[in-house]
Motif scaffolding. Structure first.
Motif, short mmCIF file in Angstrom:
data_model
loop_
_atom_site.label_atom_id
_atom_site.label_comp_id
_atom_site.label_asym_id
_atom_site.label_seq_id
_atom_site.Cartn_x
_atom_site.Cartn_y
_atom_site.Cartn_z
N ASN A 5 -6.69 1.11 8.74
CA ASN A 5 -5.30 1.08 9.20
C ASN A 5 -4.65 -0.29 9.09
OD1 ASN A 5 -6.11 3.27 11.99
ND2 ASN A 5 -5.70 3.79 9.86
N VAL A 6 -5.38 -1.28 8.60
CA VAL A 6 -4.83 -2.63 8.56
C VAL A 6 -3.63 -2.73 7.63
CG1 VAL A 6 -6.19 -3.58 6.67
CG2 VAL A 6 -5.55 -5.05 8.59
N CYS A 7 -3.42 -1.76 6.77
CA CYS A 7 -2.25 -1.76 5.89
C CYS A 7 -0.95 -1.67 6.69
CB CYS A 7 -2.31 -0.62 4.88
SG CYS A 7 -2.38 1.04 5.59
N TYR A 8 -1.04 -1.27 7.96
CA TYR A 8 0.14 -1.18 8.82
C TYR A 8 0.31 -2.41 9.70
CZ TYR A 8 -0.48 3.71 7.49
OH TYR A 8 -0.64 4.87 6.78
N ALA A 9 -0.59 -3.37 9.61
CA ALA A 9 -0.59 -4.50 10.53
C ALA A 9 0.62 -5.40 10.33
CB ALA A 9 -1.88 -5.30 10.38
N ASP A 10 0.88 -5.75 9.07
CA ASP A 10 2.00 -6.64 8.76
C ASP A 10 2.33 -6.48 7.28
OD1 ASP A 10 0.05 -8.16 7.34
OD2 ASP A 10 -0.39 -9.31 9.15
N GLU A 11 3.38 -7.17 6.85
CA GLU A 11 3.86 -7.01 5.47
C GLU A 11 2.85 -7.52 4.45
OE1 GLU A 11 7.87 -7.90 2.79
OE2 GLU A 11 7.66 -8.76 4.80
N PHE A 12 2.12 -8.58 4.78
CA PHE A 12 1.11 -9.12 3.88
C PHE A 12 0.06 -8.06 3.56
CE2 PHE A 12 -3.05 -10.99 3.21
CZ PHE A 12 -2.82 -11.97 2.26
N HIS A 13 -0.51 -7.47 4.58
CA HIS A 13 -1.58 -6.48 4.37
C HIS A 13 -1.03 -5.18 3.77
CE1 HIS A 13 -3.62 -9.26 7.12
NE2 HIS A 13 -4.73 -8.84 6.54
N GLN A 14 0.19 -4.85 4.12
CA GLN A 14 0.83 -3.68 3.52
C GLN A 14 0.97 -3.87 2.01
OE1 GLN A 14 4.65 -2.63 5.29
NE2 GLN A 14 5.39 -1.91 3.30
N THR A 15 1.46 -5.05 1.60
CA THR A 15 1.69 -5.32 0.18
C THR A 15 0.39 -5.39 -0.61
OG1 THR A 15 3.72 -6.53 0.70
CG2 THR A 15 2.76 -6.89 -1.47
N CYS A 16 -0.62 -6.07 -0.06
CA CYS A 16 -1.85 -6.20 -0.83
C CYS A 16 -2.55 -4.85 -0.94
CB CYS A 16 -2.78 -7.27 -0.25
SG CYS A 16 -3.67 -6.83 1.23
N THR A 17 -2.36 -3.98 0.05
CA THR A 17 -2.92 -2.63 -0.04
C THR A 17 -2.22 -1.83 -1.13
OG1 THR A 17 -3.50 -2.65 2.30
CG2 THR A 17 -3.44 -0.51 1.21
N VAL A 18 -0.90 -1.92 -1.18
CA VAL A 18 -0.13 -1.21 -2.21
C VAL A 18 -0.53 -1.69 -3.60
CG1 VAL A 18 2.18 -0.84 -3.19
CG2 VAL A 18 1.82 -0.70 -0.71
N ILE A 19 -0.65 -3.00 -3.78
CA ILE A 19 -1.07 -3.54 -5.08
C ILE A 19 -2.42 -2.99 -5.49
CG2 ILE A 19 -1.82 -5.65 -6.27
CD1 ILE A 19 0.34 -7.17 -4.70
N SER A 20 -3.35 -2.95 -4.55
CA SER A 20 -4.69 -2.46 -4.86
C SER A 20 -4.68 -0.96 -5.16
CB SER A 20 -5.63 -2.75 -3.69
OG SER A 20 -5.81 -4.14 -3.53
N MET A 21 -3.84 -0.20 -4.46
CA MET A 21 -3.74 1.23 -4.72
C MET A 21 -3.17 1.49 -6.12
SD MET A 21 -2.42 2.69 -1.05
CE MET A 21 -2.45 4.43 -1.55
N LEU A 22 -2.15 0.71 -6.50
CA LEU A 22 -1.56 0.88 -7.82
C LEU A 22 -2.55 0.49 -8.92
CD1 LEU A 22 2.03 -0.54 -7.19
CD2 LEU A 22 1.37 1.86 -7.45
N TYR A 23 -3.34 -0.55 -8.65
CA TYR A 23 -4.38 -0.93 -9.60
C TYR A 23 -5.39 0.20 -9.78
CZ TYR A 23 -8.43 -3.31 -11.58
OH TYR A 23 -9.50 -3.65 -12.38
N PHE A 24 -5.78 0.84 -8.67
CA PHE A 24 -6.71 1.96 -8.76
C PHE A 24 -6.09 3.10 -9.56
CE2 PHE A 24 -7.87 6.17 -7.21
CZ PHE A 24 -9.24 6.17 -7.42
N CYS A 25 -4.82 3.41 -9.33
CA CYS A 25 -4.14 4.47 -10.08
C CYS A 25 -4.25 4.21 -11.58
CB CYS A 25 -2.66 4.54 -9.71
SG CYS A 25 -2.32 4.95 -7.99
N TYR A 26 -3.94 2.99 -11.97
CA TYR A 26 -3.96 2.62 -13.38
C TYR A 26 -5.37 2.70 -13.95
CZ TYR A 26 -3.93 -0.53 -17.43
OH TYR A 26 -4.11 -1.08 -18.67
N ARG A 27 -6.32 2.07 -13.27
CA ARG A 27 -7.70 2.04 -13.78
C ARG A 27 -8.27 3.45 -13.90
NH1 ARG A 27 -11.98 -0.52 -9.86
NH2 ARG A 27 -11.57 1.49 -8.89
N ASN A 28 -8.02 4.27 -12.90
CA ASN A 28 -8.53 5.64 -12.91
C ASN A 28 -7.90 6.45 -14.05
OD1 ASN A 28 -10.35 7.37 -11.38
ND2 ASN A 28 -8.55 8.59 -10.88
N PHE A 29 -6.60 6.26 -14.26
CA PHE A 29 -5.89 6.96 -15.32
C PHE A 29 -6.38 6.52 -16.69
CE2 PHE A 29 -2.25 7.65 -18.19
CZ PHE A 29 -2.00 8.99 -17.96
#
Length: 252
Positions: A9-33
């Motif tokens: 749940n740390v992605c909800y803690a603050d904007e920093f952790h929210q953003t780095c989580t989104v970046i990592s999720m998008l990276y996973f989307c790309y790599r998996n695709f």
């Protein structure tokens, strides 16, 4: 690529952790695709379709038939990877706009959570709204970050795609892309009763479908990822993400 501090749940803690989580999720989307077999061999598949449609004997060379057999064998796995990639994209896009993507538990022993849980069934709930119901501190962020009002699973992809109030925040997903995602998602949900009938179709319709998916990945997943990295560096002056982490476009 996902830092240890971005677990749970740390992605909800603050904007920093929210953003780095989104970046990592998008990276996973790309790599998996990119790891989807038919995407890795898209140029071959497209050329083979053209050759088969023109009755060219080249299409029936042994090496072509072998690779086509491999793509047919991997079709179900490819469908699963495509479905997972786009499910992660949908949730990353919502999280990037400040919405809660985990399911809010309306059954815990506090009536106030029933209200916000019911709201989530109708429309996205912002992280700020969640904090009004359950304030949580960002002072002690470690590898465990627990928000008691959230379940340990996220909103379903079918629920999001079927909700106009959610889809208004995902305008880049037009009806064509939505239909494609739904088709792959339905196939994924049939895994508990899979037979040999999930066959790869070879034709111009499949080329069009894959082209649309690749265009979406190029114009949304890759562009959003690289844009966030650039903003992240400017805002936080952090080496966590650098230009070397930019994702290359997929050429077709």
């Amino acid at each position: 690529m996902l830092p240890l501090s971005c677990i749970g749940n740390v992605c909800y803690a603050d904007e920093f952790h929210q953003t780095c989580t989104v970046i990592s999720m998008l990276y996973f989307c790309y790599r998996n695709f990119r790891n989807v077999k038919i995407i890795e061999n898209f140029t071959f598949f497209k050329n083979l379709v053209n050759e088969m449609q023109s009755d060219s004997m080249i299409a029936f060379k042994d090496e072509n038939e072998s690779l086509l057999a491999l793509l047919a064998h991997e079709h179900l796995n490819d469908s699963i990877k495509i479905s997972i990639s786009f499910e992660n994209y949908v949730k990353a896009a919502l999280l990037n706009q400040g919405f809660v993507v985990h399911k809010i538990d309306g059954n815990i022993n506090n009536k106030k959570y029933k209200v916000i849980s019911k709201k989530q069934n109708d429309e996205p709930v912002s992280i700020n709204d969640l904090k009004l119901y359950e304030p949580f501190s960002t002072q002690d962020i470690g590898t465990q970050y627990y928000i008691k009002s959230l379940k340990n699973y996220t909103l379903g992809l079918d629920f999001i795609l079927d909700s106009p109030n959610y889809m208004q925040y995902l305008k880049e997903i037009d009806q064509k892309i939505k239909d494609i995602i739904n088709n792959f998602y339905r196939l994924r949900n049939m895994l508990h009763f899979t037979t040999g009938g999930n066959l790869l179709h070879v034709g111009f319709d499949e080329i069009l479908t894959l082209t649309q998916l690749i265009d979406f990945v190029n114009n949304n997943i890759i562009d959003q990822h690289n844009h966030l990295i650039s903003d992240f560096k400017l805002k936080y002056n952090s080496p966590l993400y650098s230009e070397s982490n930019n994702l290359p476009r997929i050429f077709i």
